[in-house]
Write a protein that holds these residues in place. Sequence first.
Motif, PDB file in Angstrom:
ATOM      1  N   SER A 101      -0.186  -7.428   2.903  1.00  0.00           N
ATOM      2  CA  SER A 101      -0.575  -6.583   4.030  1.00  0.00           C
ATOM      3  C   SER A 101      -0.977  -7.433   5.232  1.00  0.00           C
ATOM      4  CB  SER A 101      -1.726  -5.667   3.620  1.00  0.00           C
ATOM      5  OG  SER A 101      -2.188  -4.926   4.717  1.00  0.00           O
ATOM      6  N   ARG A 102      -1.789  -8.449   4.962  1.00  0.00           N
ATOM      7  CA  ARG A 102      -2.232  -9.313   6.068  1.00  0.00           C
ATOM      8  C   ARG A 102      -1.074 -10.158   6.606  1.00  0.00           C
ATOM      9  NH1 ARG A 102      -7.928 -11.634   3.462  1.00  0.00           N
ATOM     10  NH2 ARG A 102      -8.939  -9.596   3.193  1.00  0.00           N
ATOM     11  N   PHE A 103      -0.221 -10.634   5.705  1.00  0.00           N
ATOM     12  CA  PHE A 103       0.908 -11.467   6.139  1.00  0.00           C
ATOM     13  C   PHE A 103       1.871 -10.656   7.000  1.00  0.00           C
ATOM     14  CE2 PHE A 103       5.243 -13.097   5.504  1.00  0.00           C
ATOM     15  CZ  PHE A 103       5.084 -14.402   5.926  1.00  0.00           C
ATOM     16  N   ARG A 104       2.061  -9.379   6.636  1.00  0.00           N
ATOM     17  CA  ARG A 104       2.979  -8.524   7.387  1.00  0.00           C
ATOM     18  C   ARG A 104       2.483  -8.326   8.823  1.00  0.00           C
ATOM     19  NH1 ARG A 104       2.809  -4.663   4.065  1.00  0.00           N
ATOM     20  NH2 ARG A 104       4.336  -5.547   2.644  1.00  0.00           N
ATOM     21  N   ARG A 105       1.167  -8.154   8.971  1.00  0.00           N
ATOM     22  CA  ARG A 105       0.606  -8.003  10.326  1.00  0.00           C
ATOM     23  C   ARG A 105       0.837  -9.268  11.158  1.00  0.00           C
ATOM     24  NH1 ARG A 105      -3.981  -5.660   7.669  1.00  0.00           N
ATOM     25  NH2 ARG A 105      -5.194  -7.545   8.121  1.00  0.00           N
ATOM     26  N   ALA A 106       0.630 -10.416  10.529  1.00  0.00           N
ATOM     27  CA  ALA A 106       0.839 -11.693  11.235  1.00  0.00           C
ATOM     28  C   ALA A 106       2.303 -11.883  11.608  1.00  0.00           C
ATOM     29  CB  ALA A 106       0.362 -12.855  10.363  1.00  0.00           C
ATOM     30  N   PHE A 107       3.181 -11.441  10.723  1.00  0.00           N
ATOM     31  CA  PHE A 107       4.603 -11.662  10.964  1.00  0.00           C
ATOM     32  C   PHE A 107       5.125 -10.821  12.121  1.00  0.00           C
ATOM     33  CE2 PHE A 107       9.090 -12.240   9.900  1.00  0.00           C
ATOM     34  CZ  PHE A 107       9.085 -13.572   9.496  1.00  0.00           C
ATOM     35  N   TRP A 108       4.538  -9.646  12.327  1.00  0.00           N
ATOM     36  CA  TRP A 108       4.919  -8.843  13.487  1.00  0.00           C
ATOM     37  C   TRP A 108       4.608  -9.589  14.790  1.00  0.00           C
ATOM     38  CZ3 TRP A 108       8.139  -5.077  14.111  1.00  0.00           C
ATOM     39  CH2 TRP A 108       8.410  -4.196  13.058  1.00  0.00           C
ATOM     40  N   VAL A 109       3.450 -10.231  14.830  1.00  0.00           N
ATOM     41  CA  VAL A 109       3.063 -11.012  16.016  1.00  0.00           C
ATOM     42  C   VAL A 109       4.033 -12.174  16.215  1.00  0.00           C
ATOM     43  CG1 VAL A 109       1.256 -12.429  17.067  1.00  0.00           C
ATOM     44  CG2 VAL A 109       0.646 -10.385  15.745  1.00  0.00           C
ATOM     45  N   ILE A 110       4.367 -12.853  15.110  1.00  0.00           N
ATOM     46  CA  ILE A 110       5.278 -13.999  15.183  1.00  0.00           C
ATOM     47  C   ILE A 110       6.672 -13.557  15.643  1.00  0.00           C
ATOM     48  CG2 ILE A 110       6.472 -15.717  13.775  1.00  0.00           C
ATOM     49  CD1 ILE A 110       3.910 -15.821  12.056  1.00  0.00           C
ATOM     50  N   GLY A 111       7.136 -12.442  15.102  1.00  0.00           N
ATOM     51  CA  GLY A 111       8.450 -11.930  15.484  1.00  0.00           C
ATOM     52  C   GLY A 111       8.531 -11.590  16.960  1.00  0.00           C
ATOM     53  N   ALA A 112       7.474 -10.966  17.475  1.00  0.00           N
ATOM     54  CA  ALA A 112       7.450 -10.616  18.899  1.00  0.00           C
ATOM     55  C   ALA A 112       7.442 -11.876  19.764  1.00  0.00           C
ATOM     56  CB  ALA A 112       6.230  -9.752  19.203  1.00  0.00           C
ATOM     57  N   ALA A 113       6.668 -12.883  19.352  1.00  0.00           N
ATOM     58  CA  ALA A 113       6.615 -14.145  20.101  1.00  0.00           C
ATOM     59  C   ALA A 113       7.975 -14.852  20.074  1.00  0.00           C
ATOM     60  CB  ALA A 113       5.537 -15.055  19.521  1.00  0.00           C
ATOM     61  N   ALA A 114       8.649 -14.805  18.910  1.00  0.00           N
ATOM     62  CA  ALA A 114       9.978 -15.431  18.789  1.00  0.00           C
ATOM     63  C   ALA A 114      10.977 -14.747  19.705  1.00  0.00           C
ATOM     64  CB  ALA A 114      10.441 -15.373  17.339  1.00  0.00           C
ATOM     65  N   ALA A 115      10.956 -13.426  19.727  1.00  0.00           N
ATOM     66  CA  ALA A 115      11.876 -12.688  20.594  1.00  0.00           C
ATOM     67  C   ALA A 115      11.640 -13.033  22.058  1.00  0.00           C
ATOM     68  CB  ALA A 115      11.716 -11.192  20.370  1.00  0.00           C
ATOM     69  N   THR A 116      10.380 -13.166  22.451  1.00  0.00           N
ATOM     70  CA  THR A 116      10.052 -13.533  23.833  1.00  0.00           C
ATOM     71  C   THR A 116      10.599 -14.915  24.177  1.00  0.00           C
ATOM     72  OG1 THR A 116       8.036 -12.209  23.711  1.00  0.00           O
ATOM     73  CG2 THR A 116       8.170 -13.839  25.461  1.00  0.00           C
ATOM     74  N   THR A 117      10.423 -15.857  23.250  1.00  0.00           N
ATOM     75  CA  THR A 117      10.922 -17.220  23.475  1.00  0.00           C
ATOM     76  C   THR A 117      12.434 -17.241  23.623  1.00  0.00           C
ATOM     77  OG1 THR A 117       9.077 -18.138  22.199  1.00  0.00           O
ATOM     78  CG2 THR A 117      10.988 -19.557  22.536  1.00  0.00           C
ATOM     79  N   ILE A 118      13.125 -16.503  22.751  1.00  0.00           N
ATOM     80  CA  ILE A 118      14.586 -16.485  22.798  1.00  0.00           C
ATOM     81  C   ILE A 118      15.081 -15.891  24.116  1.00  0.00           C
ATOM     82  CG2 ILE A 118      16.640 -15.436  21.760  1.00  0.00           C
ATOM     83  CD1 ILE A 118      15.204 -15.691  19.047  1.00  0.00           C
ATOM     84  N   VAL A 119      14.455 -14.796  24.543  1.00  0.00           N
ATOM     85  CA  VAL A 119      14.857 -14.168  25.802  1.00  0.00           C
ATOM     86  C   VAL A 119      14.601 -15.112  26.975  1.00  0.00           C
ATOM     87  CG1 VAL A 119      14.316 -12.305  27.413  1.00  0.00           C
ATOM     88  CG2 VAL A 119      14.548 -11.811  24.975  1.00  0.00           C
ATOM     89  N   ALA A 120      13.455 -15.814  26.943  1.00  0.00           N
ATOM     90  CA  ALA A 120      13.117 -16.716  28.052  1.00  0.00           C
ATOM     91  C   ALA A 120      14.054 -17.922  28.114  1.00  0.00           C
ATOM     92  CB  ALA A 120      11.671 -17.187  27.904  1.00  0.00           C
ATOM     93  N   MET A 121      14.497 -18.408  26.942  1.00  0.00           N
ATOM     94  CA  MET A 121      15.328 -19.618  26.896  1.00  0.00           C
ATOM     95  C   MET A 121      16.821 -19.331  27.073  1.00  0.00           C
ATOM     96  SD  MET A 121      13.655 -22.434  26.545  1.00  0.00           S
ATOM     97  CE  MET A 121      11.950 -22.925  26.276  1.00  0.00           C
ATOM     98  N   SER A 122      17.237 -18.102  26.840  1.00  0.00           N
ATOM     99  CA  SER A 122      18.666 -17.781  26.864  1.00  0.00           C
ATOM    100  C   SER A 122      19.352 -18.150  28.180  1.00  0.00           C
ATOM    101  CB  SER A 122      18.887 -16.297  26.555  1.00  0.00           C
ATOM    102  OG  SER A 122      18.510 -16.016  25.224  1.00  0.00           O
TER     103      SER A 122
END
Length: 536
Positions: free
Chosen positions: A472-493
Amino acid sequence: MFEPIKKNWRVLLLVVVVLGATVALFAPQFGPETAPGESADEATQGITNLQYGLDLAGGTRVRAPLLGYTATDVVFDGENPSQVASDVAAGLDGTSARDVSAVRTTEEGGEVEVTDASVSEEEFRAAMDASGYAYDGIRSGVTQESRDAAEQVIQDKINEAGLSGGSVQQVQSITGEYFLLIEVPGQGRQDVIDLLEERGTVQIAIAYPDSSADDGTALEEDVLIQDDFEDIGTASRREGSAGAYVPVSVVNEAPEGERSPAHRFQDAAVEYGVASSSGGARCNYDMETDALGEGSDSCLLLVVDGEVVNAFGMDDGLARSMAEGSWADSGNFRLTTTSFSDAQTISINLRAGALPAELDISGQGTSSTISASQGENFRLYSAITGIFAVFAVAGMVFLRYREPKVALPMIVTALAEVYALLGFAALVGYPLELAVIAGFIAVVGTGVDDLVIIADEVMSEGEVNSRTVFDSRFRRAFWVIGAAAATTIVAMSPLMVLSLGDLSGFAIFTILGVLIGVLVTRPAYGDILRRLLTIR
């Protein structure tokens, strides 16, 4: 039996990725491709299969535009592009029809370009006006098709010359001008410029006696042109005499109803007296005056970039086979030169092809050189910087958690991510530049950030007393990580797809690092942390 694998498949996936990276880095089968005449040891830079770019290996960088002018939005009036190009070329004195081309981009018309460096914009504009075709305007530079062709030809020239690790790409300036950026690691500036500054056109002409000409010599040009050659051999020295030669074959196939290049050449050799049933011509050609010497028979002229580099007659046996009409069935031929270096240049030019336009290296172009020792220093400093970054991050992580069972897997996982990126670079042969190294360091930083988010989220609410609580706790953390990854990919594209030179390498490896982290290393760290922290 499979229960442990099912529970720890993410960790096993990370192990497989690391093993795959090891194979890509060290297995000889994944070593860099060798250029003609180059051994595998010469192509490999060090004990790994990694290839270093200009910054880390030393070498030469050349940035130059292609010379020419392009008329835009030309209305073809129902004519085919070849006819349009021919009509425009007719208005340019001293310009070959091969230096004018038309490209259809719409149903109504397209673009017309001239690639003769001696033609000015005013002359081209006058020729366009005289041709009668309506057009929107004239801009400096050539068409996209010519840029693409030039990029491929230069890459082939670099490969054929045995210069491993060279790269060619198109870049665009802020003002909209297009340039070709050529980087050749490990080579001096003059060697690279000598390879690039000529277009590399190779032709065969025939000089024959003509009493009506001022100097007694007439010229039949373009008896054979570059595209007429196939099966080009490597330069070889002539046995028992000075000089060298390049063995070639002349194309002996043609569409129905047309003569093949081999048959055209055979007929021309007979017509202009180079070959006859009694034997071959004896050539005495004066290179300084570009005329036949006294008493000379007809001569075959080897013309490179508009200059005669050799003149020669013909062997009696070859001449008789041409007179009989049998030579064209095979089309085998030797291009002879006075020096081995000329033969090497001709072989490279025939294999790689001719540039569609001349590179303006001495005008708008720029060139720079990084010495091999400087490149070696950059590699050393990059390694020191990377090691320092890893230890700095490791120190901060240990200060933050003071628990080796949390911090150690975090550091190892982050390093595995960088190792996987190095394996990918070796696998695809991507040359490492300073910008790529910066991307690796950025991956270490963002990777550890994500792992810290996981650790903090899992440990923030006290002990992890079951797998359900951890998930449960890992899933919450992973949502934050996924959102940060998507932001990085969009910014670097944008940096990855735009022609911004070294910045594209930084963006590519940063995005790859983020993807490997989200898909492989973060889930693996989660499994490791769950095993270490879960009470039951």
